[in-house]
Design a protein around this motif. Structure first.
Motif, mmCIF file in Angstrom:
data_model
loop_
_atom_site.group_PDB
_atom_site.id
_atom_site.type_symbol
_atom_site.label_atom_id
_atom_site.label_comp_id
_atom_site.label_asym_id
_atom_site.label_seq_id
_atom_site.Cartn_x
_atom_site.Cartn_y
_atom_site.Cartn_z
ATOM 1 N N ARG A 150 29.852 -15.168 -31.020
ATOM 2 C CA ARG A 150 29.004 -15.211 -29.819
ATOM 3 C C ARG A 150 27.645 -15.818 -30.156
ATOM 4 N NH1 ARG A 150 25.393 -12.079 -26.566
ATOM 5 N NH2 ARG A 150 25.981 -12.194 -24.347
ATOM 6 N N ARG A 151 27.145 -15.496 -31.321
ATOM 7 C CA ARG A 151 25.847 -16.043 -31.742
ATOM 8 C C ARG A 151 25.905 -17.565 -31.832
ATOM 9 N NH1 ARG A 151 22.511 -14.221 -37.206
ATOM 10 N NH2 ARG A 151 20.665 -15.545 -36.853
ATOM 11 N N LEU A 154 25.941 -19.112 -28.227
ATOM 12 C CA LEU A 154 24.720 -18.958 -27.445
ATOM 13 C C LEU A 154 23.469 -19.456 -28.169
ATOM 14 C CD1 LEU A 154 25.254 -15.427 -25.836
ATOM 15 C CD2 LEU A 154 25.832 -17.671 -24.904
ATOM 16 N N SER A 246 34.803 -10.425 -15.046
ATOM 17 C CA SER A 246 33.425 -10.435 -15.543
ATOM 18 C C SER A 246 33.338 -9.790 -16.923
ATOM 19 C CB SER A 246 32.496 -9.715 -14.564
ATOM 20 O OG SER A 246 32.973 -8.417 -14.259
ATOM 21 N N GLU A 250 31.895 -11.877 -20.079
ATOM 22 C CA GLU A 250 30.672 -11.459 -20.752
ATOM 23 C C GLU A 250 30.936 -10.711 -22.058
ATOM 24 O OE1 GLU A 250 27.311 -10.645 -17.607
ATOM 25 O OE2 GLU A 250 29.110 -9.533 -17.013
ATOM 26 N N HIS A 251 31.946 -9.869 -22.091
ATOM 27 C CA HIS A 251 32.195 -9.048 -23.274
ATOM 28 C C HIS A 251 33.180 -9.708 -24.234
ATOM 29 C CE1 HIS A 251 34.028 -5.760 -25.667
ATOM 30 N NE2 HIS A 251 32.800 -5.270 -25.655
ATOM 31 N N PHE A 255 30.175 -14.819 -23.254
ATOM 32 C CA PHE A 255 29.395 -15.791 -22.493
ATOM 33 C C PHE A 255 28.246 -15.093 -21.753
ATOM 34 C CE2 PHE A 255 32.800 -19.332 -21.773
ATOM 35 C CZ PHE A 255 32.974 -19.417 -23.138
ATOM 36 N N ASP A 256 27.177 -15.832 -21.546
ATOM 37 C CA ASP A 256 26.059 -15.388 -20.717
ATOM 38 C C ASP A 256 26.213 -16.069 -19.361
ATOM 39 O OD1 ASP A 256 23.652 -14.957 -19.433
ATOM 40 O OD2 ASP A 256 22.422 -15.295 -21.205
ATOM 41 N N LEU A 257 26.412 -15.278 -18.302
ATOM 42 C CA LEU A 257 26.648 -15.867 -16.989
ATOM 43 C C LEU A 257 25.484 -16.740 -16.522
ATOM 44 C CD1 LEU A 257 28.404 -12.926 -15.094
ATOM 45 C CD2 LEU A 257 29.425 -15.043 -15.931
ATOM 46 N N ASP A 258 24.296 -16.470 -17.018
ATOM 47 C CA ASP A 258 23.138 -17.294 -16.652
ATOM 48 C C ASP A 258 23.100 -18.611 -17.425
ATOM 49 O OD1 ASP A 258 22.215 -15.370 -14.861
ATOM 50 O OD2 ASP A 258 21.115 -14.308 -16.421
ATOM 51 N N ARG A 259 23.976 -18.732 -18.425
ATOM 52 C CA ARG A 259 23.995 -19.940 -19.249
ATOM 53 C C ARG A 259 25.228 -20.806 -18.981
ATOM 54 N NH1 ARG A 259 22.562 -19.889 -24.571
ATOM 55 N NH2 ARG A 259 23.776 -21.814 -24.594
ATOM 56 N N ARG A 344 29.076 -9.504 -9.993
ATOM 57 C CA ARG A 344 28.623 -10.312 -11.125
ATOM 58 C C ARG A 344 28.954 -11.788 -10.941
ATOM 59 N NH1 ARG A 344 25.019 -9.802 -13.636
ATOM 60 N NH2 ARG A 344 25.757 -10.554 -15.670
#
Length: 362
Positions: A150-151, A154, A246, A250-251, A255-259, A344
């Motif tokens: 994830r790192r 993102l 969602s 996200e989990h 992923f970041d939904l804002d990204r 979400r």
């Protein structure tokens, strides 16, 4: 052999052939050391990109180099759920019951893998035989082959683009039931998909699956009543086919939904879905218009199904929804379970659900 005249200063008149060879070797060694130093101090995002391009350009369909085993499929959701195109720095979150097999094949095709009838898959994870014929490699494009975290996805300088498709949550819940908890045909001879492994609910649903429309509707209502009241709620959350979209985004995929760079909607209008896939391939993947159209038409045709395997997993949940959600109590129970997805993902309740009865405030 001798060096090119541009690589060394003019040779001294008394320099013998042996000295010239030593000079050539010194220049080559200096070049190699400079290149090694350059690669060593590249930022991680660039060095991995260079490595990915080299790996993929050597031959089409070359697997990633990170260790990836069958055990990783169970332990690490990100490694199996995220599909990647390492050359283009694309990460796609594949969500079950949202055309995930078609998106898997699309990514496999873009990565150069065999999408017709592969005889082997990366890390020996497959192939899986599919009915009525052929086979598929479900994990050739999985992030697990590239040791992504994830790192990594993102990281501000990572350059990864995050993509996904989602669908109406009520219809997806019904699609999971129709695909996993009903017999493959109306004759009574068909078995449950995956031998009932993903049919979450009372045991009788696996041992005596419903065979006709009336009993299937009754069984769906029984599943909703039993599962969403708490008896099988944990099992629903654990199984990818019933797990909230969602939560997977996200989990599981991290992923970041804002990204998000692209979030498509898998609706009932096949032409609209085809156009969304074309837009994604054109503007995010960077394909030219002709190739974007060809790939979209191949895996998400405007008419019919992409393959017999895709047809087998398609149950027209949208058309069947009015029958299976005939009772307001059923709609309300499933809505409570999928409420997070509507909130979400910014999705609207479908018209057939709003017509059934007064809409509850989410």
């Amino acid at each position: 052999s001798s060096c090119s005249t541009g690589s060394l200063p003019p040779a001294a008149p008394n320099r013998n052939p042996h000295q010239r060879r030593l000079a050539c070797m010194a220049v080559l060694a200096t070049g190699v050391l400079w290149l090694a130093t350059f690669l060593e101090f590249l930022p991680p995002c660039l060095s991995s990109s260079v490595d990915g391009v080299a790996r993929m350009s050597a031959a089409e369909g070359i697997c990633g180099s990170a260790p990836f085993t069958a055990g990783d499929l169970q332990r690490h959701r990100l490694k199996r759920r995220v599909l990647v195109d390492p050359r283009r720095r694309i990460a796609f979150c594949g969500i079950p019951k949202v055309a995930v097999s078609q998106f898997t094949q699309l990514l496999n095709a873009l990565n150069g893998f065999d999408t017709q009838d592969p005889s082997s898959c990366c890390a020996d994870l497959g192939p899986w035989k599919v009915q009525p014929e052929g086979s598929i490699c479900l994990f050739d494009s999985a992030a697990g082959h590239h040791n992504l975290t994830r790192r990594d996805l993102l990281a501000p300088l990572g350059g990864w683009k995050l993509l996904a498709f989602v669908r109406d949550p009520l219809e997806r819940f019904l699609a999971a039931y129709l695909d996993k908890c009903t017999a493959n045909d109306e004759s009574g001879e068909g078995a449950l998909m995956d031998d009932g492994l993903h049919c979450v609910g009372p045991p009788w649903m696996r041992t005596s699956p419903a065979r006709n429309k009336t009993t299937r509707i009754q069984a769906f209502e029984a599943l909703v009543s039993a599962s969403l009241s708490g008896a099988y709620l944990r099992a629903l959350h654990r199984d990818d086919h019933w797990r909230a979209q969602s939560t997977i985004l996200e989990h599981d995929c991290g992923f970041d939904l804002d990204r998000m760079d692209f979030l498509g909607i898998l609706g009932t209008d096949r032409q609209a879905v085809n156009q969304q896939v074309q837009d994604m391939l054109l503007w995010v993947f960077g394909l030219d218009a002709r190739e974007a159209s060809e790939q979209a038409n191949r895996f998400f045709p405007s008419i019919g199904h992409a393959s017999a395997f895709a047809a087998l997993h398609s149950h027209s949940a949208h058309k069947a929804a009015a029958w299976y959600y005939r009772r307001q109590t059923t709609i309300s129970a499933v809505r409570r379970y999928v409420e997070r997805d509507y909130l979400r993902l910014g999705l609207r309740l479908p018209e057939w659900a709003t017509r059934r009865a007064a809409v509850e405030v989410l």
